[in-house]
Design a protein around this motif. Structure first.
Motif, PDB file in Angstrom:
ATOM      1  N   VAL A  20     104.439  22.316  47.822  1.00  0.00           N
ATOM      2  CA  VAL A  20     104.040  21.151  48.620  1.00  0.00           C
ATOM      3  C   VAL A  20     104.376  19.906  47.797  1.00  0.00           C
ATOM      4  CG1 VAL A  20     102.149  19.952  49.763  1.00  0.00           C
ATOM      5  CG2 VAL A  20     102.227  22.464  49.757  1.00  0.00           C
ATOM      6  N   PHE A  21     105.225  19.063  48.341  1.00  0.00           N
ATOM      7  CA  PHE A  21     105.784  17.936  47.594  1.00  0.00           C
ATOM      8  C   PHE A  21     105.338  16.626  48.244  1.00  0.00           C
ATOM      9  CE2 PHE A  21     109.312  14.916  46.814  1.00  0.00           C
ATOM     10  CZ  PHE A  21     109.282  14.896  45.430  1.00  0.00           C
ATOM     11  N   LEU A  22     104.791  15.703  47.437  1.00  0.00           N
ATOM     12  CA  LEU A  22     104.308  14.403  47.917  1.00  0.00           C
ATOM     13  C   LEU A  22     105.262  13.319  47.456  1.00  0.00           C
ATOM     14  CD1 LEU A  22     100.520  14.750  46.973  1.00  0.00           C
ATOM     15  CD2 LEU A  22     101.625  15.369  49.123  1.00  0.00           C
ATOM     16  N   THR A  23     105.706  12.484  48.364  1.00  0.00           N
ATOM     17  CA  THR A  23     106.588  11.372  48.030  1.00  0.00           C
ATOM     18  C   THR A  23     106.315  10.211  48.971  1.00  0.00           C
ATOM     19  OG1 THR A  23     108.888  10.732  47.652  1.00  0.00           O
ATOM     20  CG2 THR A  23     108.447  12.141  49.554  1.00  0.00           C
ATOM     21  N   GLY A  24     106.848   9.047  48.630  1.00  0.00           N
ATOM     22  CA  GLY A  24     106.624   7.837  49.432  1.00  0.00           C
ATOM     23  C   GLY A  24     105.639   6.908  48.766  1.00  0.00           C
ATOM     24  N   GLY A  25     105.787   5.626  49.021  1.00  0.00           N
ATOM     25  CA  GLY A  25     104.932   4.636  48.374  1.00  0.00           C
ATOM     26  C   GLY A  25     103.476   4.747  48.737  1.00  0.00           C
ATOM     27  N   ASN A  26     103.149   5.336  49.900  1.00  0.00           N
ATOM     28  CA  ASN A  26     101.755   5.443  50.328  1.00  0.00           C
ATOM     29  C   ASN A  26     101.054   6.678  49.761  1.00  0.00           C
ATOM     30  OD1 ASN A  26      99.750   4.094  51.904  1.00  0.00           O
ATOM     31  ND2 ASN A  26      99.854   5.727  53.408  1.00  0.00           N
ATOM     32  N   THR A  27     101.738   7.417  48.883  1.00  0.00           N
ATOM     33  CA  THR A  27     101.106   8.564  48.216  1.00  0.00           C
ATOM     34  C   THR A  27     100.772   8.258  46.757  1.00  0.00           C
ATOM     35  OG1 THR A  27     103.243   9.509  47.558  1.00  0.00           O
ATOM     36  CG2 THR A  27     102.354  10.172  49.688  1.00  0.00           C
ATOM     37  N   MET A  28     100.879   7.009  46.347  1.00  0.00           N
ATOM     38  CA  MET A  28     100.657   6.651  44.947  1.00  0.00           C
ATOM     39  C   MET A  28      99.199   6.353  44.631  1.00  0.00           C
ATOM     40  SD  MET A  28     104.019   4.273  44.263  1.00  0.00           S
ATOM     41  CE  MET A  28     103.658   4.116  42.518  1.00  0.00           C
ATOM     42  N   LEU A  67      95.278  -2.680  47.906  1.00  0.00           N
ATOM     43  CA  LEU A  67      95.636  -1.279  48.154  1.00  0.00           C
ATOM     44  C   LEU A  67      96.409  -0.688  46.984  1.00  0.00           C
ATOM     45  CD1 LEU A  67      96.724  -1.155  51.905  1.00  0.00           C
ATOM     46  CD2 LEU A  67      94.776  -0.027  50.877  1.00  0.00           C
ATOM     47  N   HIS A  68      97.371  -1.438  46.464  1.00  0.00           N
ATOM     48  CA  HIS A  68      98.231  -0.904  45.415  1.00  0.00           C
ATOM     49  C   HIS A  68      97.503  -0.762  44.080  1.00  0.00           C
ATOM     50  CE1 HIS A  68     101.926  -2.607  47.783  1.00  0.00           C
ATOM     51  NE2 HIS A  68     101.410  -1.535  48.334  1.00  0.00           N
ATOM     52  N   GLU A  69      96.543  -1.625  43.789  1.00  0.00           N
ATOM     53  CA  GLU A  69      95.974  -1.682  42.444  1.00  0.00           C
ATOM     54  C   GLU A  69      94.496  -1.314  42.364  1.00  0.00           C
ATOM     55  OE1 GLU A  69      96.776  -5.469  40.740  1.00  0.00           O
ATOM     56  OE2 GLU A  69      98.927  -5.424  41.206  1.00  0.00           O
ATOM     57  N   HIS A  70      93.775  -1.287  43.486  1.00  0.00           N
ATOM     58  CA  HIS A  70      92.331  -1.088  43.406  1.00  0.00           C
ATOM     59  C   HIS A  70      91.815   0.015  44.326  1.00  0.00           C
ATOM     60  CE1 HIS A  70      91.965  -4.836  41.077  1.00  0.00           C
ATOM     61  NE2 HIS A  70      92.845  -5.341  41.922  1.00  0.00           N
ATOM     62  N   SER A  71      92.647   0.616  45.154  1.00  0.00           N
ATOM     63  CA  SER A  71      92.187   1.641  46.083  1.00  0.00           C
ATOM     64  C   SER A  71      92.473   3.030  45.526  1.00  0.00           C
ATOM     65  CB  SER A  71      92.868   1.481  47.451  1.00  0.00           C
ATOM     66  OG  SER A  71      92.531   0.234  48.029  1.00  0.00           O
ATOM     67  N   TYR A  72      91.778   4.005  46.059  1.00  0.00           N
ATOM     68  CA  TYR A  72      92.001   5.389  45.658  1.00  0.00           C
ATOM     69  C   TYR A  72      91.597   6.306  46.797  1.00  0.00           C
ATOM     70  CZ  TYR A  72      86.930   5.663  44.795  1.00  0.00           C
ATOM     71  OH  TYR A  72      85.560   5.650  44.944  1.00  0.00           O
ATOM     72  N   VAL A 100     100.849  21.948  44.481  1.00  0.00           N
ATOM     73  CA  VAL A 100     101.119  20.606  44.981  1.00  0.00           C
ATOM     74  C   VAL A 100     101.777  19.808  43.857  1.00  0.00           C
ATOM     75  CG1 VAL A 100     100.140  18.487  45.930  1.00  0.00           C
ATOM     76  CG2 VAL A 100      99.151  20.703  46.553  1.00  0.00           C
ATOM     77  N   GLN A 101     102.870  19.142  44.180  1.00  0.00           N
ATOM     78  CA  GLN A 101     103.607  18.351  43.195  1.00  0.00           C
ATOM     79  C   GLN A 101     103.790  16.934  43.730  1.00  0.00           C
ATOM     80  OE1 GLN A 101     107.598  19.659  42.470  1.00  0.00           O
ATOM     81  NE2 GLN A 101     108.032  18.097  40.921  1.00  0.00           N
ATOM     82  N   LEU A 102     103.534  15.962  42.859  1.00  0.00           N
ATOM     83  CA  LEU A 102     103.759  14.556  43.199  1.00  0.00           C
ATOM     84  C   LEU A 102     105.079  14.114  42.582  1.00  0.00           C
ATOM     85  CD1 LEU A 102     102.617  11.912  44.457  1.00  0.00           C
ATOM     86  CD2 LEU A 102     101.580  11.436  42.228  1.00  0.00           C
ATOM     87  N   ALA A 103     105.858  13.358  43.333  1.00  0.00           N
ATOM     88  CA  ALA A 103     107.151  12.885  42.842  1.00  0.00           C
ATOM     89  C   ALA A 103     106.966  12.081  41.556  1.00  0.00           C
ATOM     90  CB  ALA A 103     107.838  12.034  43.905  1.00  0.00           C
ATOM     91  N   SER A 104     107.939  12.185  40.663  1.00  0.00           N
ATOM     92  CA  SER A 104     107.849  11.452  39.398  1.00  0.00           C
ATOM     93  C   SER A 104     107.820   9.952  39.629  1.00  0.00           C
ATOM     94  CB  SER A 104     109.028  11.827  38.495  1.00  0.00           C
ATOM     95  OG  SER A 104     110.261  11.554  39.157  1.00  0.00           O
TER      96      SER A 104
END
Length: 607
Positions: free
Chosen positions: A491-499, A246-251, A523-527
């Protein structure tokens, strides 16, 4: 990676070192301790004032505990976080203080805090003389906050504490300082996904919504998909490896249906499928032995077999010889006229008469003689076989006497060649017909988009919930048009499941479909979606070191209870407990007397 083959890293966490004592004070004020108490990972560190606060947080570990073997009998105690190493062998023993994203187990939460204080160099003997900034869940239940305050004040004796929401800390960390802006926060973590409206810098708690899906459910769904696809590798398809995929191969697919149509194309599939290589042993591959080496191996196996048979015959012969000596001793008692001892010996041998004894002696004597002959013949054959070093296959007829005691001949059939000995064939390298490496590969194709898609379509795993887009539309519909226009501009996206790659583009597509024609949005993604919550809490603590309006002191805890909360721009809304007022005993007595009088009057009227 060649041919899209990726090995599993199977990362093993290293134990955290015990750091030296941290900063004690900044001027007259003690340095705050910042704890991002997440359901997946705990992050702890110091809020050090200065231009360069350093690489923070200093401590990051999984929010799980496991009791060591023999812990109840004085052995090793509970292990926490990175001290566990690999989680898979202990998966069935892991315990978490969280129910979804709310801490409910006080004992396990105390273990996490002990681990944090110990490895940060804080002496928790007696008390912890540092203010603490602690994150909590959105609309945290009063019981959970009461439990946490009781633990911090009663067990650790902290001077003061401040609570805040992790996603709000992340939101303000990515905005200009002291800005009172409005917006929509989409926070997706390990257990839950939240949609939070912010109006002029404050949380609108009445319109917050939660979706009970996150990274944990995506990993479980991916595990079920691959286990159904590869039933031969059930044990190797672990949750830790699914989290790695999930962390390295999903999108996230911008258009899920269109992306599935692309995967139906063989060329697209071949170019985009990720082949995850499971570990395997190469000892099962075909050997490349020459005919002489194979013949030598057969002869060694034959010698070992003959030696084993000879050893068994000698053991059997020894037992028969001992029994025969015993019977002959009893027969001598009969010949010497010792009838009493003879009859006792017959009873012990379970025999009835001297004739039966004589019959047993004859049978056993012949068996002993035959065994001795077989042993002599086997030794002669073994010597001849050792002297004879011809490469031809041994004759089966000569080996039959030495193999007659073997229980199953089928196990040794491959030792002998079925072909007649003739001219030796040229030595050729035996190539393995079965590609063992390819057999241990997991082809991750559409699963790369199906697992993270559940936060947009919970029905994929049978959950009767609304996805992010539907929840976002529901929240916007509760506001006037002008407020909607203000919210969608931030609209702000944060959290580990939004990466996931493509998350921002997918949200823009969803907003484009739900907003009016030619309307604008941003839409903005957290740094850093994972660590920005801790960074925001650290910045907040530095800005409010001497602001008593946001810190809960021990005196206020004792006066107003553990559920008490002082509000600030990154906190929940405090809703005190309202218990129904109980009527006094005198008023109850008056009410009962009035009721009885009214009942008596009614009875008289009826009479």
């Amino acid at each position: 990676m060649a041919a899209n083959v990726f090995p599993f890293r199977d990362a093993r966490s290293a134990p955290d070192p015990v750091l030296e004592a941290g900063p004690v004070a900044h001027g007259l004020l003690p340095v705050p301790l910042v704890l991002d108490n997440g359901s997946f990972q705990v992050r702890a560190g110091w809020a050090c004032p200065g231009q360069d606060p350093g690489p923070e947080p200093r401590l990051q570990f999984r929010a799980v505990c496991a009791r060591g073997r023999g812990g109840a009998r004085g052995g090793s105690g509970p292990q926490v976080g990175n001290a566990l190493g690999s989680l898979e062998p202990l998966r069935w023993m892991l315990r978490s203080p969280f129910d979804r994203n709310v801490p409910v187990n006080l004992e396990l939460q105390e273990l996490l805090l002990d681990y944090s204080f110990q490895h940060l160099g804080v002496s928790s003997q007696g008390c912890v003389d540092h203010p603490i900034v602690l994150t909590e869940a959105v609309c945290n239940p009063l019981y959970s906050r009461q439990m946490m305050s009781e633990l911090l004040f009663e067990c650790y004796g902290i001077p003061k504490v401040a609570y805040g929401i992790d996603s709000l800390f992340s939101f303000y960390h990515n905005k200009p300082k002291n800005s009172m802006c409005s917006g929509l926060i989409i926070s997706s973590g390990y257990q839950c996904t939240h949609v939070l409206p912010i109006l002029e810098g404050r949380l609108d708690a009445k319109n917050c919504k939660r979706i009970n899906l996150g990274g944990s459910q995506a990993a479980g769904y991916l595990q079920r998909l691959l286990q159904l696809k590869y039933p031969g590798h059930l044990a190797a398809i672990t949750l830790s490896r699914m989290e790695e995929i999930l962390h390295e191969h999903s999108y996230i697919a911008e258009d899920y249906v269109e992306e599935l149509h692309k995967w139906r194309c063989p060329d697209y599939y071949e170019n985009n499928v990720h082949k995850m290589q499971l570990p395997f042993s190469s000892k099962l591959l075909g050997s490349t032995l020459t005919s002489e080496e194979k013949q030598e191996r057969r002869q060694q196996q034959l010698r070992r077999l003959q030696e084993l048979n000879a050893r068994r015959r000698e053991e059997k012969l020894q037992l028969d010889q001992e029994r025969l000596d015993r019977l002959l001793y009893v027969q001598e008692l009969l010949e010497d006229g010792q009838m009493d001892q003879f009859h006792k010996a017959l009873i012990e041998l379970n025999m009835d008469s001297p004739e039966e004894l004589q019959s047993y002696i004859q049978k056993l004597s012949s068996a002993v003689e035959q065994a001795k002959q077989k042993i002599l013949q086997a030794e002669v054959n073994l010597e001849v076989d050792v002297v004879d070093s011809k490469p031809e296959t041994p004759d089966l007829e000569q080996l039959e006497p030495s193999l007659e005691d073997v229980e199953s001949m089928n196990d040794f059939d491959p030792l002998f060649s079925e072909e007649t000995p003739g001219v030796e064939k040229p030595v050729t390298t035996v190539q393995p017909v079965f590609n063992l490496a390819a057999y241990h590969q997991l082809f991750v194709g559409t699963e790369r988009i199906r697992a993270p898609e559940i936060i947009f379509q919970p029905s994929l795993i049978g959950e009767e919930q609304a996805g992010i887009a539907e929840t976002l539309q529901y929240i916007l519909d509760r506001y006037p048009k002008d407020v909607q226009e203000t919210l969608v501009q931030n609209v702000f996206l944060t959290g580990g499941n939004t990466m996931y790659p493509g998350m921002k583009a997918r949200m823009e597509k969803e907003l484009l479909e739900m907003r009016p024609f030619q309307s604008s949005f941003q839409v903005q993604l957290a740094s850093n979606p994972v660590l920005d919550a801790w960074y925001g809490a650290r910045d907040w603590a530095l800005d409010h070191l001497d602001d008593n309006e946001v810190w809960i002191t021990r005196k206020e805890y004792e006066e107003k209870g553990g559920e008490y909360l002082k509000e600030h721009r990154a906190s929940n809304i405090y809703v005190p407990i309202r218990l129904p007022k109980q009527a006094s005993r005198s008023s109850d007595a008056q009410a009962s007397s009035k009721g009885s009088a009214a009942g008596g009057g009614g009875a008289g009227e009826q009479a």
